[in-house]
Design a protein around this motif. Structure first.
Motif, PDB file in Angstrom:
ATOM      1  N   PRO A   1      30.129  48.030  36.251  1.00  0.00           N
ATOM      2  CA  PRO A   1      28.918  48.802  35.966  1.00  0.00           C
ATOM      3  C   PRO A   1      28.065  49.047  37.214  1.00  0.00           C
ATOM      4  N   GLY A   2      28.138  48.177  38.211  1.00  0.00           N
ATOM      5  CA  GLY A   2      27.406  48.376  39.463  1.00  0.00           C
ATOM      6  C   GLY A   2      28.130  49.301  40.423  1.00  0.00           C
ATOM      7  N   GLY A   3      29.269  49.860  40.016  1.00  0.00           N
ATOM      8  CA  GLY A   3      30.023  50.783  40.852  1.00  0.00           C
ATOM      9  C   GLY A   3      30.974  50.114  41.820  1.00  0.00           C
ATOM     10  N   VAL A   4      31.272  48.823  41.645  1.00  0.00           N
ATOM     11  CA  VAL A   4      32.125  48.093  42.570  1.00  0.00           C
ATOM     12  C   VAL A   4      33.539  47.960  41.987  1.00  0.00           C
ATOM     13  N   THR A   5      34.545  48.249  42.818  1.00  0.00           N
ATOM     14  CA  THR A   5      35.945  48.017  42.453  1.00  0.00           C
ATOM     15  C   THR A   5      36.617  47.279  43.600  1.00  0.00           C
ATOM     16  N   VAL A   6      37.692  46.571  43.285  1.00  0.00           N
ATOM     17  CA  VAL A   6      38.499  45.912  44.309  1.00  0.00           C
ATOM     18  C   VAL A   6      39.941  45.938  43.842  1.00  0.00           C
ATOM     19  N   GLN A   7      40.859  46.194  44.771  1.00  0.00           N
ATOM     20  CA  GLN A   7      42.275  46.213  44.433  1.00  0.00           C
ATOM     21  C   GLN A   7      43.110  46.048  45.695  1.00  0.00           C
ATOM     22  N   LEU A   8      44.377  45.710  45.482  1.00  0.00           N
ATOM     23  CA  LEU A   8      45.349  45.653  46.568  1.00  0.00           C
ATOM     24  C   LEU A   8      46.236  46.874  46.435  1.00  0.00           C
ATOM     25  N   ASN A   9      46.346  47.631  47.502  1.00  0.00           N
ATOM     26  CA  ASN A   9      47.192  48.819  47.574  1.00  0.00           C
ATOM     27  C   ASN A   9      46.753  49.912  46.608  1.00  0.00           C
TER      28      ASN A   9
ATOM     29  N   SER B   1      53.340  47.835  54.887  1.00  0.00           N
ATOM     30  CA  SER B   1      51.909  47.663  55.096  1.00  0.00           C
ATOM     31  C   SER B   1      51.233  47.472  53.745  1.00  0.00           C
ATOM     32  N   ASN B   2      50.265  46.570  53.683  1.00  0.00           N
ATOM     33  CA  ASN B   2      49.495  46.339  52.469  1.00  0.00           C
ATOM     34  C   ASN B   2      48.022  46.448  52.824  1.00  0.00           C
ATOM     35  N   VAL B   3      47.229  47.000  51.895  1.00  0.00           N
ATOM     36  CA  VAL B   3      45.835  47.302  52.169  1.00  0.00           C
ATOM     37  C   VAL B   3      44.951  46.826  51.024  1.00  0.00           C
ATOM     38  N   ALA B   4      43.907  46.070  51.364  1.00  0.00           N
ATOM     39  CA  ALA B   4      42.864  45.723  50.397  1.00  0.00           C
ATOM     40  C   ALA B   4      41.883  46.889  50.372  1.00  0.00           C
ATOM     41  N   LEU B   5      41.453  47.274  49.172  1.00  0.00           N
ATOM     42  CA  LEU B   5      40.563  48.420  49.001  1.00  0.00           C
ATOM     43  C   LEU B   5      39.399  48.027  48.105  1.00  0.00           C
ATOM     44  N   ALA B   6      38.213  48.552  48.394  1.00  0.00           N
ATOM     45  CA  ALA B   6      37.062  48.305  47.526  1.00  0.00           C
ATOM     46  C   ALA B   6      36.090  49.474  47.610  1.00  0.00           C
ATOM     47  N   GLN B   7      35.367  49.643  46.543  1.00  0.00           N
ATOM     48  CA  GLN B   7      34.248  50.584  46.494  1.00  0.00           C
ATOM     49  C   GLN B   7      33.005  49.720  46.410  1.00  0.00           C
ATOM     50  N   CYS B   8      32.186  49.760  47.448  1.00  0.00           N
ATOM     51  CA  CYS B   8      30.992  48.927  47.521  1.00  0.00           C
ATOM     52  C   CYS B   8      29.804  49.814  47.882  1.00  0.00           C
TER      53      CYS B   8
ATOM     54  N   ILE C   1      39.975  59.405  51.798  1.00  0.00           N
ATOM     55  CA  ILE C   1      40.285  60.630  51.081  1.00  0.00           C
ATOM     56  C   ILE C   1      41.285  60.341  49.970  1.00  0.00           C
ATOM     57  N   GLY C   2      40.949  60.709  48.739  1.00  0.00           N
ATOM     58  CA  GLY C   2      41.858  60.565  47.608  1.00  0.00           C
ATOM     59  C   GLY C   2      41.986  59.158  47.065  1.00  0.00           C
ATOM     60  N   VAL C   3      41.218  58.218  47.596  1.00  0.00           N
ATOM     61  CA  VAL C   3      41.269  56.825  47.150  1.00  0.00           C
ATOM     62  C   VAL C   3      39.845  56.409  46.794  1.00  0.00           C
ATOM     63  N   PRO C   4      39.639  55.829  45.619  1.00  0.00           N
ATOM     64  CA  PRO C   4      38.284  55.447  45.227  1.00  0.00           C
ATOM     65  C   PRO C   4      37.816  54.181  45.952  1.00  0.00           C
ATOM     66  N   ALA C   5      37.607  54.303  47.263  1.00  0.00           N
ATOM     67  CA  ALA C   5      37.217  53.146  48.068  1.00  0.00           C
ATOM     68  C   ALA C   5      36.430  53.607  49.285  1.00  0.00           C
TER      69      ALA C   5
END
Length: 146
Positions: A24-32, A50-57, A86-90
Motif C-alpha cells: 500500500p505504501g508503493g514499495v515492492t521487492v523481488q529477485l530478477n 546475472s541476477n538482479v535485486a529490484l525494488a520500487q521505493c 525502463i519496463g521494470v517496476p523498480a
C-alpha cells in the motif's frame, strides 16, 4: 540472459503476470524480472547467469533514496543503481551473487526503504549436473547391431 541495465531488463507488459503486488505504501521487492525472451524468472535465482535485486521505493522524483539497501542471508549484494528502469517496476537495482555452499530452497530478500523493511521470498534451484559423470554407462558405437 539477464544483464544489469535498463534496456536489457525491459520486457513487454505481458511478461509481468507474476509480478508481486505493490505494498500500500508503493514499495515492492523481488529477485530478477521476466524478459521478452524468458518468463518465470521472478523471485528465482538463475545459476550461471546475472541476477538482479529490484525494488520500487518512493524517493526523490523517479529515483530511490541512496539509503535504500538490499540484504539476504544467502546473497552478496553490490553495484547499486538508484534510478528508474525502463519496463521494470523498480527504481533501485543491485547485482547479487549466491554465497558459496547455499543449499536449494526458499530464502528472503529484504529491501530497507525509507527506514522500513519489506521482504520477498525467492527460490534457489538444485545445481544441475553439467557433464556425464565418469564411469557412467555409455551407448555403444553400433558395431554389435545386426
Amino acid at each position: 540472459m539477464l544483464a544489469i541495465g535498463a534496456a536489457s531488463l525491459a520486457g513487454p507488459a505481458t511478461g509481468f503476470a507474476q509480478q508481486p503486488q505493490p505494498d500500500p505504501g508503493g514499495v515492492t521487492v523481488q529477485l530478477n524480472d521476466d524478459t521478452a525472451y524468458e518468463l518465470g524468472l521472478v523471485n528465482k535465482y538463475v545459476r550461471g547467469d546475472s541476477n538482479v535485486a529490484l525494488a520500487q521505493c518512493p524517493g526523490d522524483g523517479l529515483k530511490a533514496p541512496a539509503s535504500t539497501t538490499f540484504s539476504s542471508p544467502v546473497l552478496s549484494v553490490g553495484k547499486y543503481d538508484y534510478g528508474p528502469l525502463i519496463g521494470v517496476p523498480a527504481n533501485v537495482s543491485a547485482e547479487v551473487e549466491l554465497k558459496e555452499g547455499t543449499a536449494p530452497g526458499s530464502y528472503p530478500l529484504t529491501v530497507n526503504c525509507n527506514g522500513k523493511s519489506y521482504t520477498a521470498t525467492f527460490s534457489v534451484p538444485a545445481r544441475q549436473v553439467g557433464a556425464v559423470p565418469s564411469g557412467s554407462a555409455h551407448a555403444g558405437d553400433g558395431s554389435m547391431a545386426s
